[in-house]
Design a protein around this motif. Structure first.
Motif, PDB file in Angstrom:
ATOM      1  N   ALA A  84       0.796  -1.338  -0.190  1.00 13.56           N
ATOM      2  CA  ALA A  84      -0.145  -0.004   0.059  1.00 13.56           C
ATOM      3  C   ALA A  84       1.021   1.283   0.150  1.00 13.56           C
ATOM      4  O   ALA A  84       0.659   2.127  -0.774  1.00 13.56           O
ATOM      5  N   HIS A  85       2.054   1.126   0.807  1.00 16.96           N
ATOM      6  CA  HIS A  85       2.853   2.370   0.744  1.00 16.96           C
ATOM      7  C   HIS A  85       3.437   2.710  -0.414  1.00 16.96           C
ATOM      8  O   HIS A  85       3.533   3.926  -1.092  1.00 16.96           O
ATOM      9  N   LYS A  86       3.823   1.473  -1.344  1.00 21.29           N
ATOM     10  CA  LYS A  86       4.457   1.628  -2.854  1.00 21.29           C
ATOM     11  C   LYS A  86       3.283   2.383  -3.584  1.00 21.29           C
ATOM     12  O   LYS A  86       3.521   2.835  -4.613  1.00 21.29           O
ATOM     13  N   LYS A  87       2.113   2.095  -3.205  1.00 20.48           N
ATOM     14  CA  LYS A  87       0.963   2.512  -4.040  1.00 20.48           C
ATOM     15  C   LYS A  87       0.573   4.148  -3.759  1.00 20.48           C
ATOM     16  O   LYS A  87      -0.557   4.476  -4.248  1.00 20.48           O
ATOM     17  N   GLY A  88       1.169   4.589  -2.711  1.00 18.85           N
ATOM     18  CA  GLY A  88       0.796   5.992  -2.259  1.00 18.85           C
ATOM     19  C   GLY A  88       0.329   6.129  -1.022  1.00 18.85           C
ATOM     20  O   GLY A  88       0.077   7.292  -0.593  1.00 18.85           O
ATOM     21  N   ALA A  89       0.285   5.155  -0.245  1.00 14.23           N
ATOM     22  CA  ALA A  89       0.004   5.244   1.349  1.00 14.23           C
ATOM     23  C   ALA A  89       1.270   5.957   2.005  1.00 14.23           C
ATOM     24  O   ALA A  89       2.270   5.099   1.927  1.00 14.23           O
ATOM     25  N   TYR A  90       1.269   6.995   2.646  1.00 12.67           N
ATOM     26  CA  TYR A  90       2.363   7.386   3.570  1.00 12.67           C
ATOM     27  C   TYR A  90       2.605   6.640   4.694  1.00 12.67           C
ATOM     28  O   TYR A  90       1.729   6.240   5.219  1.00 12.67           O
ATOM     29  N   PHE A  91       3.748   6.344   5.145  1.00 15.32           N
ATOM     30  CA  PHE A  91       4.217   5.662   6.102  1.00 15.32           C
ATOM     31  C   PHE A  91       4.626   6.721   7.458  1.00 15.32           C
ATOM     32  O   PHE A  91       5.495   7.582   7.105  1.00 15.32           O
ATOM     33  N   GLY A  92       4.031   6.434   8.449  1.00  9.85           N
ATOM     34  CA  GLY A  92       3.989   7.199   9.542  1.00  9.85           C
ATOM     35  C   GLY A  92       5.086   6.773  10.698  1.00  9.85           C
ATOM     36  O   GLY A  92       4.937   5.798  11.072  1.00  9.85           O
ATOM     37  N   ASN A  93       6.185   7.758  10.934  1.00  3.90           N
ATOM     38  CA  ASN A  93       6.972   7.456  11.777  1.00  3.90           C
ATOM     39  C   ASN A  93       7.525   6.003  12.058  1.00  3.90           C
ATOM     40  O   ASN A  93       7.503   5.444  12.977  1.00  3.90           O
ATOM     41  N   PRO A  94       8.086   5.643  10.940  1.00  3.44           N
ATOM     42  CA  PRO A  94       8.512   4.121  10.884  1.00  3.44           C
ATOM     43  C   PRO A  94       9.592   3.875  11.971  1.00  3.44           C
ATOM     44  O   PRO A  94       9.745   2.457  12.503  1.00  3.44           O
ATOM     45  N   CYS A  95      10.379   4.712  12.336  1.00  2.00           N
ATOM     46  CA  CYS A  95      11.334   4.342  13.305  1.00  2.00           C
ATOM     47  C   CYS A  95      10.912   4.137  14.650  1.00  2.00           C
ATOM     48  O   CYS A  95      11.564   3.631  15.419  1.00  2.00           O
ATOM     49  N   PHE A  96       9.570   4.439  14.925  1.00  3.13           N
ATOM     50  CA  PHE A  96       9.257   4.240  16.458  1.00  3.13           C
ATOM     51  C   PHE A  96       8.740   2.737  16.713  1.00  3.13           C
ATOM     52  O   PHE A  96       7.854   2.142  16.499  1.00  3.13           O
ATOM     53  N   THR A  97       9.801   2.174  17.307  1.00  2.00           N
ATOM     54  CA  THR A  97       9.623   0.809  17.697  1.00  2.00           C
ATOM     55  C   THR A  97       9.561   0.632  19.149  1.00  2.00           C
ATOM     56  O   THR A  97      10.558   0.962  19.643  1.00  2.00           O
ATOM     57  N   GLN A  98       8.845  -0.267  19.369  1.00  2.00           N
ATOM     58  CA  GLN A  98       8.919  -0.553  21.048  1.00  2.00           C
ATOM     59  C   GLN A  98       9.554  -2.018  21.136  1.00  2.00           C
ATOM     60  O   GLN A  98       9.558  -3.006  20.903  1.00  2.00           O
ATOM     61  N   ILE A  99      10.625  -1.524  22.214  1.00  2.00           N
ATOM     62  CA  ILE A  99      11.444  -2.643  22.883  1.00  2.00           C
ATOM     63  C   ILE A  99      10.984  -2.917  24.202  1.00  2.00           C
ATOM     64  O   ILE A  99      10.940  -2.180  25.088  1.00  2.00           O
ATOM     65  N   HIS A 100      10.275  -4.039  24.215  1.00  2.00           N
ATOM     66  CA  HIS A 100       9.812  -4.436  25.604  1.00  2.00           C
ATOM     67  C   HIS A 100      10.687  -4.963  26.640  1.00  2.00           C
ATOM     68  O   HIS A 100      11.653  -5.958  26.217  1.00  2.00           O
ATOM     69  N   PRO A 101      10.623  -4.576  27.783  1.00  2.00           N
ATOM     70  CA  PRO A 101      11.833  -4.764  28.726  1.00  2.00           C
ATOM     71  C   PRO A 101      11.962  -6.341  29.307  1.00  2.00           C
ATOM     72  O   PRO A 101      12.924  -6.903  29.676  1.00  2.00           O
ATOM     73  N   THR A 102      10.670  -6.949  29.216  1.00  2.00           N
ATOM     74  CA  THR A 102      10.824  -8.294  30.167  1.00  2.00           C
ATOM     75  C   THR A 102      10.524  -9.277  29.008  1.00  2.00           C
ATOM     76  O   THR A 102       9.465  -9.910  28.800  1.00  2.00           O
ATOM     77  N   CYS A 103      11.631  -9.832  28.303  1.00  2.00           N
ATOM     78  CA  CYS A 103      11.295 -10.874  27.669  1.00  2.00           C
ATOM     79  C   CYS A 103      12.722 -12.204  28.116  1.00  2.00           C
ATOM     80  O   CYS A 103      13.536 -11.872  28.607  1.00  2.00           O
ATOM     81  N   ILE A 104      12.197 -13.240  27.572  1.00  2.00           N
ATOM     82  CA  ILE A 104      13.226 -14.442  27.908  1.00  2.00           C
ATOM     83  C   ILE A 104      14.556 -14.113  26.958  1.00  2.00           C
ATOM     84  O   ILE A 104      14.329 -13.930  25.722  1.00  2.00           O
ATOM     85  N   PRO A 105      15.677 -13.892  27.687  1.00  2.00           N
ATOM     86  CA  PRO A 105      16.933 -13.665  26.765  1.00  2.00           C
ATOM     87  C   PRO A 105      17.087 -14.812  25.571  1.00  2.00           C
ATOM     88  O   PRO A 105      16.904 -15.903  25.719  1.00  2.00           O
ATOM     89  N   VAL A 106      17.739 -14.191  24.893  1.00  2.00           N
ATOM     90  CA  VAL A 106      18.349 -15.104  23.471  1.00  2.00           C
ATOM     91  C   VAL A 106      19.409 -16.116  24.038  1.00  2.00           C
ATOM     92  O   VAL A 106      20.241 -15.913  25.053  1.00  2.00           O
ATOM     93  N   SER A 107      19.091 -17.275  23.637  1.00  2.00           N
ATOM     94  CA  SER A 107      20.065 -18.465  24.435  1.00  2.00           C
ATOM     95  C   SER A 107      21.138 -18.782  23.260  1.00  2.00           C
ATOM     96  O   SER A 107      22.146 -19.540  23.759  1.00  2.00           O
ATOM     97  N   GLY A 108      21.034 -18.511  21.931  1.00  2.00           N
ATOM     98  CA  GLY A 108      21.835 -19.046  21.221  1.00  2.00           C
ATOM     99  C   GLY A 108      21.542 -18.721  19.652  1.00  2.00           C
ATOM    100  O   GLY A 108      20.405 -18.092  19.363  1.00  2.00           O
ATOM    101  N   ASP A 109      22.498 -19.133  18.772  1.00  2.00           N
ATOM    102  CA  ASP A 109      22.276 -18.618  17.201  1.00  2.00           C
ATOM    103  C   ASP A 109      21.038 -19.136  16.544  1.00  2.00           C
ATOM    104  O   ASP A 109      20.312 -18.757  15.603  1.00  2.00           O
TER     105      ASP A 109
END
Lengths: 658, 258
Positions: free
Chosen positions: A250-275
């Protein structure tokens, strides 16, 4: 094109009421001749499709999963906010509005947010009427708990499965409309192109994911309810299939994309354990109601958590933010965890984790329970057992989930947690009516950018998805479709459909014919690493510039060296994924450009160059109090349009939770 | 937890589409970490197949946190594998040791035709819900949420039934491929609440009718469904469904909508 947010005139608390009283209506006989496409069947999509079906519109729903009930709203755990003030603790529509504006670090629209707060109470009523089994007190009335960024208890919940229960409610309402013939449901279908005729969104091209055939669908209006784009980071709490494709087309067909950099990083997740890790699992914010977050006071302390005495623990959120303590908003809690780990106080094998400890809550609840049972001399073990019982009732499924993943018992050993990508506040730009810059194309729920500013408060995503679907779009869509009642259904052999389908099939063929050496998965992982390292929890101009170049190079490599097995005309998950990753490879660049443009820190967007002496986000209101709405102008070409934010009621200030 | 690595033999059901015959194919996977989830082990295998320019194994999955109900593997003869109250995506490789052989099949039931490899078509479940698994209340009709107190115990029991994720493990585990646990969970969820009361009779009758029409088998009280249900949906729900159904039929008001 100047952006018109179409916020109704009048005092803030009368805007929505006056809009509803004066908007145009479509009579029932005409509704039967108006087709609506709804892409995505999560809370926003299912609630919109059900409500519009009930009104008599002819609705088609699309989801890539095997049933609408699988949409990722199902995984939301902790709760849904509503300004009911059932707890008599000082809540009101205004407070919910104010908390949301402040929580969003003054980067959202007052008009939209106030409307959200107004309809929040109706959502709870509607869900209860549908049979959503919210948690209740012994008196039979609804129970509430606290979430971050607020000082009242306004969060309604169903154990740690609130999203599931709300989605099943909306799904059942949707299935009822399917049974009545008002909605036709297309599962295992993915929207791959938007069809525009005479400047209006008039349909979509979707791929049947079972047969691989492309199919054409007409509608008078198209609603994108396709969720967020957190999977651009590869590792996130999103489902494996969550993607940006519908919104990006839709964006490529003319819909503007608002504030794309606003990402939420949630503080409480189970940590990464490996690749090998394929996704990250959230531990609900509700756990911060009772859990206490800490790290050792000594750097690199390798003792087991239970061996570290109380006075050698740093409860850093309680120390830094005494007014809100462990319940500061997500962006603040995430940065504080990163700060401690970067400074060498992290715990666990990777040292990229902090403790979330339930010991004191278990003791506190145990004592209350012992009193209730009249045990005046209960020993420590009994108190512990009673306390564990209470915690189990409140958070049992989350504790179980933690144990399955880590193999550790969180009732006995503190959980290890770390921030992870969770939600995207950015999305398709929409006006007050939820219409994008393409007439006839709407975006609802996480797919739009609208209500959360630069940081979303916990338990507000469910509220927004359902507000948009149940209570906003039924009015605003009618207001626009009233002018479309003379438009007859357009046959799908119209040249615009032909052209859109050809675009999709050319693209698929191009992907299949690359026949390179590297898997889609591997490109996705590489993109995710660039995004996390340079456009993640902390960003700086240098890193973002590098990221843009790295993404461009990676995209080029993808289009010359990706390998997709199988055929086009069959069930082919690798091909589905390739299309999604190709879109992420374009979106990632735009996110970095947006982050580079915004020379300030606000909410989830933390630019290292802009911070206060004690490491808090520093906004530049004089320069950046606007929504950045990006227009697609061709390969790597984006033009930014500003929508200035005017605060008439709230006075923006340095956000403080101290 | 002690971490370790393992090599495994996998026997996996391959089937090109619903019309062609399927067969088992054997694969070796090496150096699998005990910290991986079962599906991450499948990711490793699929990456290996793609690297060899072979077709990866199709399997359904989405949330990977045990709630969407999409994943659906029959592992060594058990729906979702050996762990109690666990979906395939939450099963972790510390269950296995070096040298183990694991057999993986799709859900097997006539009402769940195979689409490809381990992927089956569960749209019959949607149609059962369409037959009556809802409260007929339009948006905007609701009274205040606290207008009607609901006994906590009832609300909790209703929630326990509503926790069903619609994965179909109950059907896969049942020798008769019965969908009674799924249907009874929905009937119970709504029958236990005052909001679901007005339609309880037609709901039970119509959902049962649709279940039969979809070709699911009968319940003979074996209990494999409850044992394998990842969400712990209780057999008591089936007893409740039977009472609801009989009550509806004998009161004469449960003719259904058909």
């Amino acid at each position: 094109m100047t952006l018109n947010s179409k916020i109704p005139a009048g005092p803030l608390d009368k805007k929505w009421e006056s809009y509803k009283s004066t908007c145009k209506l479509v009579n029932p006989a005409n509704k039967r001749h108006l087709d609506i496409i709804v892409v995505g069947t999560g809370l926003a999509g299912a609630s919109a499709a059900a409500s519009l079906g009930e009104l008599g519109y002819k609705v088609k729903t699309f989801c890539f999963q095997d049933s609408p009930r699988r949409a990722h709203s199902i995984a939301a755990q902790g709760g849904i906010n509503a300004a009911k003030n059932y707890q008599n603790d000082g809540d009101s529509t205004y407070r919910l509005f104010y908390d949301t504006i402040k929580g969003g670090d003054y980067r959202s629209r007052e008009g939209n947010v106030h409307r959200l707060a107004e309809v929040s109470a109706n959502i709870i009523d509607q869900c209860v009427a549908q049979g959503v089994p919210f948690a209740r007190e012994y008196g039979g009335l609804l129970s509430n708990r606290s979430f971050g960024g607020t000082q009242v208890q306004r969060t309604f919940y169903a154990a740690g499965q609130t999203g599931q229960q709300l989605l099943i409610g909306a799904y059942q309402a949707l299935e009822r409309q399917v049974a009545l013939g008002n909605v036709t449901q297309y599962s295992r279908h993915e929207m791959l192109e938007l069809v525009i005729i005479d400047g209006k969104a008039r349909g979509i091209i979707a791929r049947n994911l079972v047969t691989g055939e492309l199919e054409r669908f007409f509608a008078h209006a198209v609603l994108l309810c396709s969720g967020g784009y957190g999977n651009v980071f590869y590792l996130s709490t999103n489902a494996m299939g969550s993607n940006v494709t519908a919104a990006w087309k839709a964006h490529k067909k003319g819909a503007y994309f608002g504030n794309p950099c606003f990402t939420q990083i949630h503080p409480t997740c189970i940590p990464v354990s490996g690749d090998h890790q394929s996704k990250l699992t959230l531990m609900s914010e509700s756990l911060r109601n009772d859990g206490r977050i800490w790290v050792p006071k000594k750097q690199g302390d390798s003792r087991k958590p239970n061996e570290i005495p109380e006075d050698e623990r740093d409860y850093y959120l309680e120390r830094r933010y005494p007014a809100f303590g462990n319940l500061v908003p997500r962006d603040v809690a995430s940065r504080a965890a990163k700060e401690r780990c970067d400074a060498g106080y992290g715990v666990g094998a990777s040292k990229q984790a902090v403790y979330l400890d339930y010991a004191s809550a278990i003791e506190r609840y145990g004592k209350v329970e012992a009193n209730k049972q009249g045990l005046s001399n209960a020993d420590a073990r009994t108190i512990r057992e009673l306390g564990e019982g209470v915690v189990k009732e409140k958070y049992g499924n989350l504790f179980e989930m933690y144990e399955k993943i880590t193999g550790e018992n969180p009732y006995k050993v503190p959980m290890r947690i770390y921030p992870a990508v969770h939600y995207t506040m950015g999305g398709l730009w929409v006006d007050y009516e939820l219409q994008t810059t393409v007439p006839g194309l709407y975006a609802l729920g996480e797919a739009n950018f609208s209500d959360h500013g630069a940081n979303r408060l916990g338990a507000s995503a469910l509220m927004q998805g359902l507000a948009d679907g149940y209570f906003v779009i039924p009015y605003t869509l009618g207001n626009n479709l009233a002018d479309d009642i003379r438009t007859k259904a357009i046959p799908t052999n119209h040249p615009a459909f032909e052209a859109a389908e050809k675009e999709v099939s050319d693209r698929i063929n191009r992907l299949m014919n690359i026949k390179g050496k590297e898997s889609v998965e591997s490109f996705h992982k590489r993109l995710g690493k660039i995004m996390w390292d340079k456009c993640g929890m902390a960003r700086n101009a240098q890193g973002l510039k590098e990221a843009v170049e790295e993404i461009k190079a990676l995209r080029k490599e993808f289009w010359s060296n990706v390998y997709i097995p199988g055929e086009v005309k069959e069930f082919n998950p690798e091909l589905d994924k390739a299309g999604r990753v190709a879109d992420f490879l374009e979106l990632g660049e735009l996110m970095c450009l947006d982050a580079l443009n915004r020379n300030e820190s606000c909410g989830g967007h933390f630019r290292e160059e802009y911070q206060t002496e004690d490491g808090e986000a520093m906004r530049q209101d004089d320069k950046y109090m606007y929504v950045a709405a990006w227009e697609y102008k061709g390969d790597s070409q984006f033009e930014m349009h500003r929508e200035d934010l005017n605060y008439e009621v709230v006075h923006p200030s340095q956000r403080s939770y101290k | 937890m002690e971490h370790y690595h393992m090599n495994l033999t996998l026997k996996v059901w391959r089937q090109k589409n619903k019309n062609e015959r399927g067969r088992f194919e054997t694969f070796q996977v090496k150096n699998i970490s005990s910290e991986m989830s079962f599906l991450e082990m499948f990711d490793v295998l699929n990456e290996q197949l793609v690297a060899e320019q072979k077709e990866p194994i199709a399997f359904d999955h989405d949330c990977r946190e045990g709630i969407c109900g999409m994943c659906s593997m029959y592992i060594n003869g058990r729906a979702h594998g050996p762990w109690h109250h666990t979906t395939t995506c939450q099963l972790h490789m510390r269950e296995y040791k070096d040298g183990d052989t694991i057999v993986v099949e799709p859900w097997r039931a006539n009402s769940f035709p195979v689409i490809k490899d381990l992927v089956v078509d569960r749209s019959s479940f949607d149609r059962i819900i369409q037959a009556g698994g809802y409260v007929s209340v339009n948006t905007g009709n609701a009274v205040d949420a606290n207008a009607l107190p609901i006994e906590k115990q009832k609300a909790d029991e209703s929630f326990a039934a509503a926790a069903c994720i619609g994965c179909g493990a109950c059907v896969a585990a049942c020798p008769n491929a019965s969908a009674m646990l799924f249907v009874s969970a929905k009937v119970s969820h709504l029958a236990l609440l005052p909001q679901g009361d007005p339609e309880r009779k037609t709901r039970a009758v119509n959902m049962i009718q649709q279940m039969d029409k979809e070709g699911f088998g009968s319940c003979t009280n074996i209990g494999a469904c409850e044992a394998e249900c990842p969400k712990g949906i209780s057999l008591e729900n089936i007893a409740r469904l039977n009472r609801e159904y009989i009550g509806a039929v004998f009161s004469g008001s449960g003719e259904g909508n058909a």
